[in-house]
Design a protein around this motif. Structure first.
Motif, PDB file in Angstrom:
ATOM      1  N   ARG A 287       0.934  -1.169  -0.083  1.00  0.00           N
ATOM      2  CA  ARG A 287       0.004   0.115  -0.001  1.00  0.00           C
ATOM      3  C   ARG A 287       0.889   1.200   0.083  1.00  0.00           C
ATOM      4  N   LYS A 288       2.182   1.297   0.582  1.00  0.00           N
ATOM      5  CA  LYS A 288       2.903   2.389   0.617  1.00  0.00           C
ATOM      6  C   LYS A 288       3.735   2.458  -0.556  1.00  0.00           C
ATOM      7  N   LEU A 289       4.246   1.350  -1.312  1.00  0.00           N
ATOM      8  CA  LEU A 289       5.222   1.293  -2.068  1.00  0.00           C
ATOM      9  C   LEU A 289       4.381   1.286  -3.553  1.00  0.00           C
ATOM     10  N   GLU A 290       3.292   0.420  -3.874  1.00  0.00           N
ATOM     11  CA  GLU A 290       2.661   0.028  -4.833  1.00  0.00           C
ATOM     12  C   GLU A 290       3.567  -0.670  -5.888  1.00  0.00           C
ATOM     13  N   ASN A 291       4.552  -1.309  -5.594  1.00  0.00           N
ATOM     14  CA  ASN A 291       5.301  -2.096  -6.271  1.00  0.00           C
ATOM     15  C   ASN A 291       5.609  -3.607  -5.531  1.00  0.00           C
ATOM     16  N   ARG A 292       5.293  -4.520  -6.303  1.00  0.00           N
ATOM     17  CA  ARG A 292       5.380  -6.077  -5.638  1.00  0.00           C
ATOM     18  C   ARG A 292       6.816  -6.173  -5.183  1.00  0.00           C
ATOM     19  N   SER A 293       7.712  -6.113  -5.964  1.00  0.00           N
ATOM     20  CA  SER A 293       9.103  -6.670  -5.546  1.00  0.00           C
ATOM     21  C   SER A 293       9.691  -5.761  -4.369  1.00  0.00           C
ATOM     22  N   ALA A 294       9.174  -4.610  -4.340  1.00  0.00           N
ATOM     23  CA  ALA A 294       9.724  -3.580  -3.436  1.00  0.00           C
ATOM     24  C   ALA A 294       9.056  -3.981  -1.853  1.00  0.00           C
ATOM     25  N   ALA A 295       7.523  -4.668  -2.124  1.00  0.00           N
ATOM     26  CA  ALA A 295       6.770  -4.933  -0.899  1.00  0.00           C
ATOM     27  C   ALA A 295       7.395  -6.198  -0.652  1.00  0.00           C
ATOM     28  N   GLU A 296       7.739  -7.150  -1.364  1.00  0.00           N
ATOM     29  CA  GLU A 296       8.657  -8.262  -1.055  1.00  0.00           C
ATOM     30  C   GLU A 296       9.758  -8.064  -0.306  1.00  0.00           C
ATOM     31  N   GLU A 297      10.561  -7.165  -0.591  1.00  0.00           N
ATOM     32  CA  GLU A 297      11.726  -6.997  -0.030  1.00  0.00           C
ATOM     33  C   GLU A 297      11.676  -6.444   1.414  1.00  0.00           C
ATOM     34  N   VAL A 298      10.533  -5.692   1.484  1.00  0.00           N
ATOM     35  CA  VAL A 298      10.339  -5.051   3.075  1.00  0.00           C
ATOM     36  C   VAL A 298       9.835  -6.069   3.628  1.00  0.00           C
ATOM     37  N   ALA A 299       9.063  -7.009   3.234  1.00  0.00           N
ATOM     38  CA  ALA A 299       8.350  -7.838   4.088  1.00  0.00           C
ATOM     39  C   ALA A 299       9.451  -8.894   4.348  1.00  0.00           C
ATOM     40  N   GLN A 300      10.520  -9.055   3.636  1.00  0.00           N
ATOM     41  CA  GLN A 300      11.512 -10.151   3.928  1.00  0.00           C
ATOM     42  C   GLN A 300      12.339  -9.574   5.131  1.00  0.00           C
ATOM     43  N   SER A 301      12.723  -8.057   4.965  1.00  0.00           N
ATOM     44  CA  SER A 301      13.643  -7.453   5.939  1.00  0.00           C
ATOM     45  C   SER A 301      12.814  -7.264   7.180  1.00  0.00           C
ATOM     46  N   VAL A 302      11.314  -7.108   7.192  1.00  0.00           N
ATOM     47  CA  VAL A 302      10.628  -7.089   8.587  1.00  0.00           C
ATOM     48  C   VAL A 302      11.062  -8.310   9.206  1.00  0.00           C
ATOM     49  N   PHE A 303      10.695  -9.425   8.776  1.00  0.00           N
ATOM     50  CA  PHE A 303      10.859 -10.641   9.367  1.00  0.00           C
ATOM     51  C   PHE A 303      12.377 -10.841   9.635  1.00  0.00           C
ATOM     52  N   ILE A 304      13.376 -10.398   8.831  1.00  0.00           N
ATOM     53  CA  ILE A 304      14.718 -10.492   9.415  1.00  0.00           C
ATOM     54  C   ILE A 304      14.966  -9.836  10.368  1.00  0.00           C
ATOM     55  N   LEU A 305      14.281  -8.431  10.528  1.00  0.00           N
ATOM     56  CA  LEU A 305      14.457  -7.774  11.827  1.00  0.00           C
ATOM     57  C   LEU A 305      13.612  -8.391  13.199  1.00  0.00           C
ATOM     58  N   LEU A 306      12.647  -8.846  13.055  1.00  0.00           N
ATOM     59  CA  LEU A 306      11.968  -9.767  13.932  1.00  0.00           C
ATOM     60  C   LEU A 306      12.846 -10.868  14.336  1.00  0.00           C
ATOM     61  N   ALA A 307      13.445 -11.522  13.729  1.00  0.00           N
ATOM     62  CA  ALA A 307      14.158 -12.557  14.201  1.00  0.00           C
ATOM     63  C   ALA A 307      15.493 -12.212  14.985  1.00  0.00           C
ATOM     64  N   LYS A 308      16.199 -10.962  14.474  1.00  0.00           N
ATOM     65  CA  LYS A 308      17.212 -10.328  15.133  1.00  0.00           C
ATOM     66  C   LYS A 308      16.854  -9.819  16.696  1.00  0.00           C
ATOM     67  N   LYS A 309      15.462  -9.343  16.572  1.00  0.00           N
ATOM     68  CA  LYS A 309      15.186  -8.683  17.810  1.00  0.00           C
ATOM     69  C   LYS A 309      14.363  -9.733  18.668  1.00  0.00           C
ATOM     70  N   SER A 310      14.037 -10.846  18.435  1.00  0.00           N
ATOM     71  CA  SER A 310      13.056 -11.735  19.141  1.00  0.00           C
ATOM     72  C   SER A 310      13.353 -11.793  20.451  1.00  0.00           C
ATOM     73  N   GLY A 311      14.609 -11.747  21.025  1.00  0.00           N
ATOM     74  CA  GLY A 311      14.822 -11.789  22.295  1.00  0.00           C
ATOM     75  C   GLY A 311      14.868 -10.387  23.187  1.00  0.00           C
ATOM     76  N   SER A 312      14.593  -9.430  22.295  1.00  0.00           N
ATOM     77  CA  SER A 312      14.662  -8.039  23.171  1.00  0.00           C
ATOM     78  C   SER A 312      13.487  -7.306  22.878  1.00  0.00           C
ATOM     79  N   LEU A 313      12.571  -7.876  21.995  1.00  0.00           N
ATOM     80  CA  LEU A 313      11.033  -6.986  22.005  1.00  0.00           C
ATOM     81  C   LEU A 313      10.386  -7.034  23.417  1.00  0.00           C
ATOM     82  N   ARG A 314       9.732  -6.090  23.792  1.00  0.00           N
ATOM     83  CA  ARG A 314       8.996  -6.111  24.796  1.00  0.00           C
ATOM     84  C   ARG A 314       7.547  -6.774  24.735  1.00  0.00           C
ATOM     85  N   GLN A 315       7.271  -7.805  25.399  1.00  0.00           N
ATOM     86  CA  GLN A 315       5.963  -8.430  25.065  1.00  0.00           C
ATOM     87  C   GLN A 315       4.757  -7.644  25.546  1.00  0.00           C
ATOM     88  N   THR A 316       4.576  -6.512  24.833  1.00  0.00           N
ATOM     89  CA  THR A 316       3.417  -5.542  25.296  1.00  0.00           C
ATOM     90  C   THR A 316       2.639  -5.224  24.022  1.00  0.00           C
TER      91      THR A 316
END
Length: 92
Positions: free
Chosen positions: A36-65
């Motif tokens: 919705r922000k980018l209106e580009n499929r490949s860019a949206a896929e890139e963002v989605a991948q990077s979000v889940f990479i970030l989640l994996a990296k921060k998995s131990g430090s995120l506050r569970q609120t």
């Protein structure tokens, strides 16, 4: 198992199945927010991948609120905006 418990299982025990379940459940939300922000499929896929990479990296430090889905959505929006700005600056 709820989202935070699955994320904890991944962070504490390396439970790949728990993380894969989170990705499967939330990939549509993350991809949709980025698209919705980018209106580009490949860019949206890139963002989605990077979000889940970030989640994996921060998995131990995120506050569970609050909601993990909310964190994922906000992260997708921020990363999509950053990608858009970087691409615009590069084009200039």
């Amino acid at each position: 198992m709820d989202d935070w418990k699955q994320l904890s299982a991944y962070a504490e025990h390396g439970d790949e199945e728990a993380f894969a379940s989170l990705v499967t459940r939330h990939i549509g939300l993350v991809y949709g927010a980025a698209y919705r922000k980018l209106e580009n499929r490949s860019a949206a896929e890139e963002v989605a991948q990077s979000v889940f990479i970030l989640l994996a990296k921060k998995s131990g430090s995120l506050r569970q609120t609050g909601s993990l889905a909310g964190w994922l959505y906000a992260s997708a929006c921020r990363q999509a905006i950053d990608l858009y700005r970087n691409e615009s600056a590069r084009k200039r």
